[in-house]
Design a protein around this motif. Structure first.
Motif, PDB file in Angstrom:
ATOM      1  N   ARG A 157       0.843  -1.194   0.000  1.00 38.20           N
ATOM      2  CA  ARG A 157       0.000   0.000   0.000  1.00 38.20           C
ATOM      3  C   ARG A 157       0.887   1.257   0.000  1.00 38.20           C
ATOM      4  NH1 ARG A 157      -5.173  -0.432   1.913  1.00 38.20           N
ATOM      5  NH2 ARG A 157      -5.343   1.634   0.965  1.00 38.20           N
ATOM      6  N   LEU A 160      -0.146   4.803   1.215  1.00 36.74           N
ATOM      7  CA  LEU A 160      -0.415   5.071   2.628  1.00 36.74           C
ATOM      8  C   LEU A 160       0.803   5.612   3.380  1.00 36.74           C
ATOM      9  CD1 LEU A 160      -2.699   2.085   3.731  1.00 36.74           C
ATOM     10  CD2 LEU A 160      -3.350   4.413   3.067  1.00 36.74           C
ATOM     11  N   GLU A 207      -8.789   3.218   5.575  1.00 37.61           N
ATOM     12  CA  GLU A 207      -7.767   3.984   4.851  1.00 37.61           C
ATOM     13  C   GLU A 207      -6.903   4.800   5.801  1.00 37.61           C
ATOM     14  OE1 GLU A 207      -7.181   3.875   1.433  1.00 37.61           O
ATOM     15  OE2 GLU A 207      -8.490   2.140   1.684  1.00 37.61           O
TER      16      GLU A 207
END
Length: 299
Positions: A157, A160, A207
């Protein structure tokens, strides 16, 4: 000293020579690669080489400190070339550069009595200590999968990691036990606080990033890695998030041929020290943080 020449780092070979001195002086700490050093270059950052009778025996760094409003100066001299004026000339050039950049104070770090005595000569005084904690890696089990958050790597990810700066780094950096507040830019977070996205782990809820921990890999000693910044948002502390992230990184290390990891923990960060002790870390070298007012006075 007539045989000492101080010059700036310019070529790839110079970067390599600078790095060789760094490794010779601190062999048990991860050294940035030539590419990483070049990526960090800014107009205010100065890297120097010191030659004694034509041979590179020392190196130096003068840059903005992560502690707000201070310069960071580090002269290094190979052990067999000390007490010949090399360190003094390096420190003079580094501190002059810091003054030219507008700084009124400079900080540095030392790990041995001789280096501390050298720092005292030029007005540096101790302002704090941090201790190395070391953990041998053996057969490390993966932790139980948490039910209220997910653990992912930055490689999985990547979008992030910038969120981790906003959601974890900025709220937790003020908790660090340092004399002056840490000032870490988004660019520094993206380049200096991670070097392998597959070895950096995040605890994620939807998220949002609630915690980070991982490893900084060492290309010179691939069997050894430094523990990266470990932090958890305040509202998630006491729920084993940091422990889970660290155990995850240790299991990853075991599967990737790493046999030892190490970390530096500030003198006042007792919670992290206790966590590391609980995870089996033992104590190693002590590093002393020193601070001086600029300009320095040279005898």
């Amino acid at each position: 000293m007539g045989g000492v020449e101080i010059r700036p780092v310019q070529s790839d070979a110079d970067y390599g020579a600078w790095r060789d001195v760094r490794i010779a002086v601190q062999p048990d700490e991860r050294a940035l690669t030539v590419a990483e050093l070049q990526e960090l270059e800014t107009p205010q950052r100065l890297l120097l080489l010191a030659e004694l009778d034509g041979e590179v025996v020392g190196s130096g760094l003068s840059d903005r400190s992560s502690e707000s409003g201070r310069a960071f100066v580090v002269p290094r001299v190979r052990p067999d070339s000390r007490r010949q004026g090399v360190g003094t000339q390096l420190l003079r050039a580094l501190s002059d550069h810091a003054v030219a950049q507008g700084y009124e104070r400079a900080t540095s770090g030392v790990e041995e009595e001789g280096s501390l005595a050298f720092a005292h000569r030029f007005g540096f005084a101790e302002i704090g200590r941090q201790v190395e904690q070391v953990r041998r890696i053996g057969d490390e089990p993966w932790p139980t999968t948490p039910s209220d958050y997910q653990v992912v790597t930055v490689a999985e990810r990547p979008e992030l990691w910038a969120k981790a700066y906003e959601q974890v780094a900025l709220p937790t950096l003020p908790d660090m036990d340092v004399p002056s507040a840490l000032d870490v830019s988004p660019q520094e977070w993206a380049t200096e606080w991670i070097n392998d996205p597959s070895a950096m782990f995040m605890a994620v809820v939807g998220e949002d990033v609630i915690g980070v921990a991982g490893l900084m890999l060492d290309t010179d000693r691939p069997e050894r890695a430094e523990v990266a910044y470990t932090a958890v948002r305040r509202e998630w502390r006491g729920k084993a998030v940091a422990s889970t992230l660290k155990r995850t990184s240790m299991a990853w290390a075991a599967e990737h041929g790493i046999t030892e990891i190490y970390t530096w923990t500030q003198q006042g960060n007792e919670n992290m020290r206790r966590l590391n002790e609980h995870l089996g870390f033992s104590y190693g070298t002590v590093s002393i943080r020193v601070l001086a007012t600029l300009p320095l006075e040279f005898p």
